[in-house]
Design a protein around this motif. Structure first.
Motif, PDB file in Angstrom:
ATOM      1  N   TRP A 130       0.994  -1.488   0.089  1.00 30.29           N
ATOM      2  CA  TRP A 130      -0.119  -0.164   0.274  1.00 30.29           C
ATOM      3  C   TRP A 130       0.627   0.763  -0.196  1.00 30.29           C
ATOM      4  CZ3 TRP A 130      -4.747   0.851  -1.252  1.00 30.29           C
ATOM      5  CH2 TRP A 130      -4.750   2.365  -0.335  1.00 30.29           C
ATOM      6  N   GLY A 131       1.524   1.115   0.776  1.00 26.53           N
ATOM      7  CA  GLY A 131       2.454   2.389   0.778  1.00 26.53           C
ATOM      8  C   GLY A 131       3.427   2.805  -0.179  1.00 26.53           C
ATOM      9  N   LEU A 132       4.211   1.117  -0.731  1.00 22.52           N
ATOM     10  CA  LEU A 132       4.653   1.976  -2.280  1.00 22.52           C
ATOM     11  C   LEU A 132       3.728   2.013  -3.201  1.00 22.52           C
ATOM     12  CD1 LEU A 132       6.964   0.288  -3.784  1.00 22.52           C
ATOM     13  CD2 LEU A 132       6.325  -1.560  -4.338  1.00 22.52           C
ATOM     14  N   LEU A 133       2.807   1.537  -3.625  1.00 18.96           N
ATOM     15  CA  LEU A 133       1.761   2.358  -4.471  1.00 18.96           C
ATOM     16  C   LEU A 133       1.826   3.725  -4.525  1.00 18.96           C
ATOM     17  CD1 LEU A 133      -1.014  -0.321  -4.821  1.00 18.96           C
ATOM     18  CD2 LEU A 133       0.572  -0.552  -6.729  1.00 18.96           C
ATOM     19  N   TRP A 134       1.535   4.371  -2.822  1.00 15.85           N
ATOM     20  CA  TRP A 134       1.205   5.509  -3.008  1.00 15.85           C
ATOM     21  C   TRP A 134       2.247   6.970  -3.090  1.00 15.85           C
ATOM     22  CZ3 TRP A 134      -3.167   8.933  -2.884  1.00 15.85           C
ATOM     23  CH2 TRP A 134      -4.513   7.825  -1.899  1.00 15.85           C
ATOM     24  N   ALA A 135       3.559   6.234  -2.478  1.00 15.97           N
ATOM     25  CA  ALA A 135       4.548   7.182  -2.876  1.00 15.97           C
ATOM     26  C   ALA A 135       5.165   7.091  -4.526  1.00 15.97           C
ATOM     27  CB  ALA A 135       5.736   5.832  -2.346  1.00 15.97           C
ATOM     28  N   VAL A 136       4.539   6.142  -5.488  1.00 13.71           N
ATOM     29  CA  VAL A 136       4.623   5.830  -6.775  1.00 13.71           C
ATOM     30  C   VAL A 136       3.719   6.809  -7.523  1.00 13.71           C
ATOM     31  CG1 VAL A 136       5.034   4.936  -8.958  1.00 13.71           C
ATOM     32  CG2 VAL A 136       6.279   3.804  -7.084  1.00 13.71           C
ATOM     33  N   ALA A 137       3.062   6.785  -6.703  1.00 10.93           N
ATOM     34  CA  ALA A 137       1.810   7.259  -7.624  1.00 10.93           C
ATOM     35  C   ALA A 137       1.643   8.987  -6.949  1.00 10.93           C
ATOM     36  CB  ALA A 137       0.126   7.611  -6.975  1.00 10.93           C
ATOM     37  N   GLY A 138       3.300   9.095  -6.013  1.00  6.12           N
ATOM     38  CA  GLY A 138       2.702  10.427  -5.412  1.00  6.12           C
ATOM     39  C   GLY A 138       3.814  10.914  -6.388  1.00  6.12           C
ATOM     40  N   ALA A 139       4.973  10.218  -7.095  1.00  5.46           N
ATOM     41  CA  ALA A 139       6.588  10.737  -7.625  1.00  5.46           C
ATOM     42  C   ALA A 139       5.406  10.681  -8.747  1.00  5.46           C
ATOM     43  CB  ALA A 139       7.570   9.748  -7.129  1.00  5.46           C
ATOM     44  N   VAL A 140       4.963  10.403  -9.479  1.00  2.48           N
ATOM     45  CA  VAL A 140       4.656  10.320 -10.220  1.00  2.48           C
ATOM     46  C   VAL A 140       3.020  12.092 -10.448  1.00  2.48           C
ATOM     47  CG1 VAL A 140       3.076  10.115 -12.375  1.00  2.48           C
ATOM     48  CG2 VAL A 140       4.533   8.122 -11.465  1.00  2.48           C
ATOM     49  N   ALA A 141       2.840  11.882  -9.806  1.00  4.74           N
ATOM     50  CA  ALA A 141       1.662  13.365  -9.062  1.00  4.74           C
ATOM     51  C   ALA A 141       2.769  14.454  -9.294  1.00  4.74           C
ATOM     52  CB  ALA A 141       1.210  12.585  -8.105  1.00  4.74           C
ATOM     53  N   PHE A 142       3.585  14.284  -8.910  1.00 12.30           N
ATOM     54  CA  PHE A 142       4.708  15.732  -8.473  1.00 12.30           C
ATOM     55  C   PHE A 142       5.414  15.685  -9.055  1.00 12.30           C
ATOM     56  CE2 PHE A 142       4.051  15.066  -3.320  1.00 12.30           C
ATOM     57  CZ  PHE A 142       3.461  15.621  -3.244  1.00 12.30           C
ATOM     58  N   VAL A 143       5.853  14.905 -10.523  1.00 17.20           N
ATOM     59  CA  VAL A 143       6.564  15.175 -11.415  1.00 17.20           C
ATOM     60  C   VAL A 143       5.743  15.682 -12.555  1.00 17.20           C
ATOM     61  CG1 VAL A 143       7.445  14.220 -13.731  1.00 17.20           C
ATOM     62  CG2 VAL A 143       7.918  13.174 -11.304  1.00 17.20           C
ATOM     63  N   ASN A 144       4.650  15.756 -12.184  1.00 13.49           N
ATOM     64  CA  ASN A 144       3.529  16.132 -13.209  1.00 13.49           C
ATOM     65  C   ASN A 144       3.229  18.033 -12.914  1.00 13.49           C
ATOM     66  OD1 ASN A 144       3.278  13.772 -15.015  1.00 13.49           O
ATOM     67  ND2 ASN A 144       1.329  13.335 -14.278  1.00 13.49           N
ATOM     68  N   VAL A 145       3.125  17.897 -11.571  1.00 14.37           N
ATOM     69  CA  VAL A 145       2.798  19.498 -11.467  1.00 14.37           C
ATOM     70  C   VAL A 145       4.380  19.701 -11.444  1.00 14.37           C
ATOM     71  CG1 VAL A 145       0.690  18.853 -10.283  1.00 14.37           C
ATOM     72  CG2 VAL A 145       3.068  18.551  -8.611  1.00 14.37           C
ATOM     73  N   GLY A 146       5.480  20.023 -11.898  1.00 10.70           N
ATOM     74  CA  GLY A 146       6.539  20.494 -11.420  1.00 10.70           C
ATOM     75  C   GLY A 146       7.068  20.810 -10.202  1.00 10.70           C
ATOM     76  N   ARG A 147       7.019  19.491  -9.444  1.00 13.85           N
ATOM     77  CA  ARG A 147       7.651  19.381  -7.946  1.00 13.85           C
ATOM     78  C   ARG A 147       9.388  18.452  -7.349  1.00 13.85           C
ATOM     79  NH1 ARG A 147       6.104  24.035  -4.763  1.00 13.85           N
ATOM     80  NH2 ARG A 147       4.292  24.637  -4.996  1.00 13.85           N
ATOM     81  N   PRO A 148       9.921  19.075  -8.350  1.00 14.76           N
ATOM     82  CA  PRO A 148      10.949  18.306  -8.574  1.00 14.76           C
ATOM     83  C   PRO A 148      10.995  16.866  -6.943  1.00 14.76           C
ATOM     84  CG  PRO A 148      11.770  19.725  -8.762  1.00 14.76           C
ATOM     85  CD  PRO A 148       9.858  19.757  -9.120  1.00 14.76           C
TER      86      PRO A 148
END
Length: 104
Positions: free
Chosen positions: A23-41
């Protein structure tokens, strides 16, 4: 103190830990993808690091699950005696807080 019936009543938290790590892995990957998409490296890097920690934990948990049960004493093994604060064989007392060393 061991009562002698742990193999019968013991429960391992490995399966729930596996689920939580996934569950944590899925949320962390989703968060990383979302933050890349909004420009927050910076936040994406933090989520990616957290994903690596969760992935490592998941691998270790799966490894422990695959190892199977470890040795547990049988019903014929009596419970361990409680520690009375002395080592009777060698006549050594535990430190009682009075000074340093093992003086009686």
């Amino acid at each position: 103190m061991r009562t002698g019936d742990e193999p019968v009543h013991a429960r391992s938290p490995l399966r729930i830990r596996c689920g939580l790590a996934l569950w944590g892995l899925l949320w962390a990957v989703a968060g990383a993808v979302a933050f890349v998409n909004v420009g927050r490296p910076e936040w994406a890097a933090a989520c990616a690091a957290l994903a690596m920690v969760a992935a490592t934990d998941l691998v270790l948990v799966i490894r422990h699950i695959h190892q199977g049960p470890h040795y547990q004493p049988g019903r014929k093994i009596p419970p361990y005696e409680p520690d009375r604060g002395r080592n009777e064989t060698y006549g050594i007392r535990k430190n009682t807080g009075r000074g340093h060393g093992t003086r009686p």
